[in-house]
Design a protein around this motif. Structure first.
Motif, PDB file in Angstrom:
ATOM      1  N   PHE A  76       0.869  -1.324   0.048  1.00 21.56           N
ATOM      2  CA  PHE A  76       0.037  -0.071   0.140  1.00 21.56           C
ATOM      3  C   PHE A  76       0.900   1.217   0.018  1.00 21.56           C
ATOM      4  O   PHE A  76       1.892   1.116   0.791  1.00 21.56           O
ATOM      5  N   GLN A  77       0.197   2.470  -0.813  1.00 21.51           N
ATOM      6  CA  GLN A  77       1.004   3.565  -0.840  1.00 21.51           C
ATOM      7  C   GLN A  77      -0.157   4.413  -0.157  1.00 21.51           C
ATOM      8  O   GLN A  77      -1.256   4.614  -0.464  1.00 21.51           O
ATOM      9  N   PHE A  78      -0.174   4.723   1.337  1.00 21.79           N
ATOM     10  CA  PHE A  78      -1.084   5.260   2.201  1.00 21.79           C
ATOM     11  C   PHE A  78      -0.656   6.743   2.387  1.00 21.79           C
ATOM     12  O   PHE A  78       0.351   7.129   3.071  1.00 21.79           O
ATOM     13  N   THR A  79      -1.501   7.869   1.925  1.00 21.64           N
ATOM     14  CA  THR A  79      -1.252   9.087   2.040  1.00 21.64           C
ATOM     15  C   THR A  79      -1.907   9.515   3.440  1.00 21.64           C
ATOM     16  O   THR A  79      -3.197   9.423   3.590  1.00 21.64           O
ATOM     17  N   LEU A  80      -1.151  10.184   4.060  1.00 22.40           N
ATOM     18  CA  LEU A  80      -1.426  10.741   5.650  1.00 22.40           C
ATOM     19  C   LEU A  80      -0.849  11.938   5.913  1.00 22.40           C
ATOM     20  O   LEU A  80       0.383  11.899   5.832  1.00 22.40           O
ATOM     21  N   THR A  81      -1.418  12.876   5.772  1.00 22.75           N
ATOM     22  CA  THR A  81      -1.057  14.414   5.749  1.00 22.75           C
ATOM     23  C   THR A  81      -1.367  15.130   6.947  1.00 22.75           C
ATOM     24  O   THR A  81      -2.093  14.648   7.711  1.00 22.75           O
ATOM     25  N   ARG A 117       2.822   8.114   2.796  1.00 26.34           N
ATOM     26  CA  ARG A 117       3.344   9.357   1.764  1.00 26.34           C
ATOM     27  C   ARG A 117       2.525  10.512   2.645  1.00 26.34           C
ATOM     28  O   ARG A 117       1.417  10.576   3.149  1.00 26.34           O
ATOM     29  N   TYR A 118       3.499  11.358   2.682  1.00 31.64           N
ATOM     30  CA  TYR A 118       3.279  12.777   2.927  1.00 31.64           C
ATOM     31  C   TYR A 118       3.349  13.905   1.892  1.00 31.64           C
ATOM     32  O   TYR A 118       4.518  14.286   1.851  1.00 31.64           O
ATOM     33  N   ASP A 119       2.318  13.743   1.230  1.00 30.96           N
ATOM     34  CA  ASP A 119       2.294  14.396  -0.099  1.00 30.96           C
ATOM     35  C   ASP A 119       1.058  14.536  -0.757  1.00 30.96           C
ATOM     36  O   ASP A 119       0.372  13.968  -0.386  1.00 30.96           O
ATOM     37  N   PRO A 120       0.962  15.642  -1.473  1.00 32.51           N
ATOM     38  CA  PRO A 120       1.933  16.656  -1.971  1.00 32.51           C
ATOM     39  C   PRO A 120       1.949  17.656  -0.859  1.00 32.51           C
ATOM     40  O   PRO A 120       1.023  18.047  -0.079  1.00 32.51           O
ATOM     41  N   ILE A 121       3.242  18.277  -0.923  1.00 26.93           N
ATOM     42  CA  ILE A 121       3.496  19.416   0.335  1.00 26.93           C
ATOM     43  C   ILE A 121       2.968  20.597  -0.346  1.00 26.93           C
ATOM     44  O   ILE A 121       3.493  21.051  -1.568  1.00 26.93           O
ATOM     45  N   ILE A 122       1.881  21.483   0.137  1.00 27.43           N
ATOM     46  CA  ILE A 122       1.572  22.848  -0.426  1.00 27.43           C
ATOM     47  C   ILE A 122       1.912  23.794   0.600  1.00 27.43           C
ATOM     48  O   ILE A 122       1.278  23.597   1.793  1.00 27.43           O
ATOM     49  N   PHE A 123       2.314  25.088   0.085  1.00 26.36           N
ATOM     50  CA  PHE A 123       2.603  25.996   1.094  1.00 26.36           C
ATOM     51  C   PHE A 123       1.556  27.010   1.215  1.00 26.36           C
ATOM     52  O   PHE A 123       1.169  27.599  -0.262  1.00 26.36           O
ATOM     53  N   THR A 124       0.736  27.404   2.007  1.00 25.54           N
ATOM     54  CA  THR A 124      -0.398  28.522   2.070  1.00 25.54           C
ATOM     55  C   THR A 124      -0.020  29.271   3.215  1.00 25.54           C
ATOM     56  O   THR A 124       0.752  29.030   4.098  1.00 25.54           O
ATOM     57  N   ARG A 125      -0.780  30.399   3.657  1.00 29.60           N
ATOM     58  CA  ARG A 125      -0.818  31.171   4.587  1.00 29.60           C
ATOM     59  C   ARG A 125      -1.404  30.350   5.738  1.00 29.60           C
ATOM     60  O   ARG A 125      -0.740  30.393   6.958  1.00 29.60           O
ATOM     61  N   VAL A 126      -2.042  29.337   5.794  1.00 36.47           N
ATOM     62  CA  VAL A 126      -2.389  28.284   6.401  1.00 36.47           C
ATOM     63  C   VAL A 126      -1.479  27.305   6.962  1.00 36.47           C
ATOM     64  O   VAL A 126      -0.865  27.100   7.910  1.00 36.47           O
ATOM     65  N   THR A 128       1.972  26.572   6.458  1.00 36.48           N
ATOM     66  CA  THR A 128       3.290  27.159   6.446  1.00 36.48           C
ATOM     67  C   THR A 128       4.088  25.925   6.629  1.00 36.48           C
ATOM     68  O   THR A 128       4.223  24.816   7.006  1.00 36.48           O
ATOM     69  N   PRO A 129       5.587  26.265   6.341  1.00 35.72           N
ATOM     70  CA  PRO A 129       6.562  25.318   6.578  1.00 35.72           C
ATOM     71  C   PRO A 129       6.562  25.076   8.044  1.00 35.72           C
ATOM     72  O   PRO A 129       6.588  23.665   8.374  1.00 35.72           O
ATOM     73  N   GLU A 130       6.179  25.878   8.972  1.00 29.54           N
ATOM     74  CA  GLU A 130       6.452  25.560  10.380  1.00 29.54           C
ATOM     75  C   GLU A 130       5.205  24.690  10.584  1.00 29.54           C
ATOM     76  O   GLU A 130       5.332  23.473  11.369  1.00 29.54           O
ATOM     77  N   TYR A 131       4.094  24.678  10.058  1.00 33.78           N
ATOM     78  CA  TYR A 131       2.783  24.023  10.420  1.00 33.78           C
ATOM     79  C   TYR A 131       3.314  22.409   9.790  1.00 33.78           C
ATOM     80  O   TYR A 131       2.979  21.600  10.530  1.00 33.78           O
ATOM     81  N   HIS A 132       3.826  22.454   8.581  1.00 32.10           N
ATOM     82  CA  HIS A 132       4.033  21.153   7.916  1.00 32.10           C
ATOM     83  C   HIS A 132       5.003  20.367   8.734  1.00 32.10           C
ATOM     84  O   HIS A 132       4.747  19.181   8.978  1.00 32.10           O
ATOM     85  N   MET A 133       6.135  20.950   9.256  1.00 37.19           N
ATOM     86  CA  MET A 133       7.063  20.486  10.276  1.00 37.19           C
ATOM     87  C   MET A 133       6.545  19.989  11.427  1.00 37.19           C
ATOM     88  O   MET A 133       6.838  18.750  12.002  1.00 37.19           O
ATOM     89  N   HIS A 134       5.632  20.564  11.917  1.00 44.38           N
ATOM     90  CA  HIS A 134       4.861  20.231  13.269  1.00 44.38           C
ATOM     91  C   HIS A 134       4.042  18.804  12.924  1.00 44.38           C
ATOM     92  O   HIS A 134       4.222  18.054  13.704  1.00 44.38           O
ATOM     93  N   ALA A 135       3.194  19.235  11.904  1.00 42.41           N
ATOM     94  CA  ALA A 135       2.431  18.034  11.549  1.00 42.41           C
ATOM     95  C   ALA A 135       3.164  16.596  11.242  1.00 42.41           C
ATOM     96  O   ALA A 135       2.764  15.507  11.638  1.00 42.41           O
ATOM     97  N   PHE A 136       4.157  17.061  10.538  1.00 41.45           N
ATOM     98  CA  PHE A 136       4.924  15.964   9.997  1.00 41.45           C
ATOM     99  C   PHE A 136       5.852  14.999  11.100  1.00 41.45           C
ATOM    100  O   PHE A 136       5.744  14.011  11.181  1.00 41.45           O
TER     101      PHE A 136
END
Length: 318
Positions: A76-81, A117-126, A128-136
């Motif tokens: 399985f390729q399991f996307t979880l973001t 899979r943590y993808d695709p990575i999208i950057f928005t005002r919500v 942000t790189p900091e948000y993604h790193m915390h979630a990841f």
């Protein structure tokens, strides 16, 4: 052959009953997306299906029926973001449900057969790189011991998803910031016992500790089936894609996840129409064979190299 189930739609989530019915019947039909009146008949016998690759955001409807695939090898390729319903509209809550589903699947089939899979990575005002790193970091910690590999990618813009990406205010990081971000992700994955790889990235992320990945992975498939396979790179995919050749069985405009970045759905009206024509007993994923359709049996054969192997099909799994 290798069966792709599917780059075009979420079969485990929405069409697992259809898929398992087709496995029982031993064949299915796939429409040509370029010429809708051309239909291929695909043999699903275990003698020719060497491995099945599933893509999903929620395999829960399929987990308790996986014993029906006992004659087959698969992963399985399991996307979880970290996205909410503003981006992944119909995907259940990650902390409340999907992490537990991931763990349940891993316990059922073994952690090497579930790629996170943590993808695709999208950057928005919500987002942000900091948000993604915390979630990841949170998800990686929760999945520690339940998978061996994480795959990432940064969103690509296509004509079919451009409008949606513009509506959510997606933007690109400047190169130095993106490479620093990728390097931090690699360290986080390693800390949680995972290798990390990229999917169809034009950038060389190897300096960040991120190698190029392949969703249809020859090495992994050989480990799973315990034999070498004679397979070539898929020439129908993008140049950056390292996937091996496979037989795609999904259909465009049939996925109900509602992800804003999706390239496989380009019309909400078409999705609604196609889903209404879903019949789990039909050879076709959605719809029926019409009077103007031409069915051609596709010639299938196993890719396994017929030689003595010292590997056992499950010898690599915990």
């Amino acid at each position: 052959m290798i069966l792709s189930a599917s780059r075009r739609t979420d079969i485990p989530n929405y069409y697992s009953e259809w898929f398992l019915n087709r496995i029982q019947e031993g064949f299915l039909y796939v429409r040509n997306p370029v010429n809708m009146h051309q239909i291929s008949k695909i043999d699903l016998s275990p003698e020719v299906v060497d491995c099945i690759v599933f893509w999903t955001k929620n395999p829960e409807p399929m987990i308790d029926r996986l014993d029906e695939l006992s004659a087959y090898q698969y992963y399985f390729q399991f996307t979880l973001t970290g996205y909410g319903k503003d981006i992944e509209t119909n995907v259940p809550h990650k902390k409340e449900k999907m992490i537990d589903v991931f763990r349940k699947l891993s316990e059922k089939v073994g952690r090497k057969r579930v790629i996170w899979r943590y993808d695709p990575i999208i950057f928005t005002r919500v987002y942000t790189p900091e948000y993604h790193m915390h979630a990841f970091s949170q998800i990686a910690g929760a999945l520690r011991g339940y998978t061996n590999q994480c795959v990432i990618s940064f969103v690509d813009t296509y004509p079919k998803n451009r409008k949606n990406l513009e509506m959510i205010g997606a933007y690109e990081l400047e190169e130095a910031s993106l490479m620093s971000f990728a390097g931090t992700m690699a360290k986080t994955a390693k800390k949680n016992g995972m290798t990390i790889a990229s999917c169809a990235e034009k950038r060389d992320l190897s300096v960040c500790g991120i190698e190029a990945s392949r969703c249809i992975d020859k090495r992994l498939i050989e480990e799973i089936i315990g034999s070498g396979i004679n397979v070539k790179k898929d020439k129908n995919q993008r140049a950056e894609c390292g996937c091996m050749e496979s037989v795609e069985i999904g259909a465009y405009n049939t996925c109900k996840n509602g992800c804003k970045y999706c390239y496989a759905n380009y019309s909400r009206e078409s999705v609604e129409k196609n889903c209404k024509s879903y019949d789990p007993n039909s050879p076709l994923l959605c719809g029926e064979v019409g009077p103007g359709d031409k069915i051609t049996e596709r010639k299938m054969k196993s890719l396994v190299e017929r030689q003595m192997s010292f590997l056992t099909p499950f010898g690599y799994f915990d």
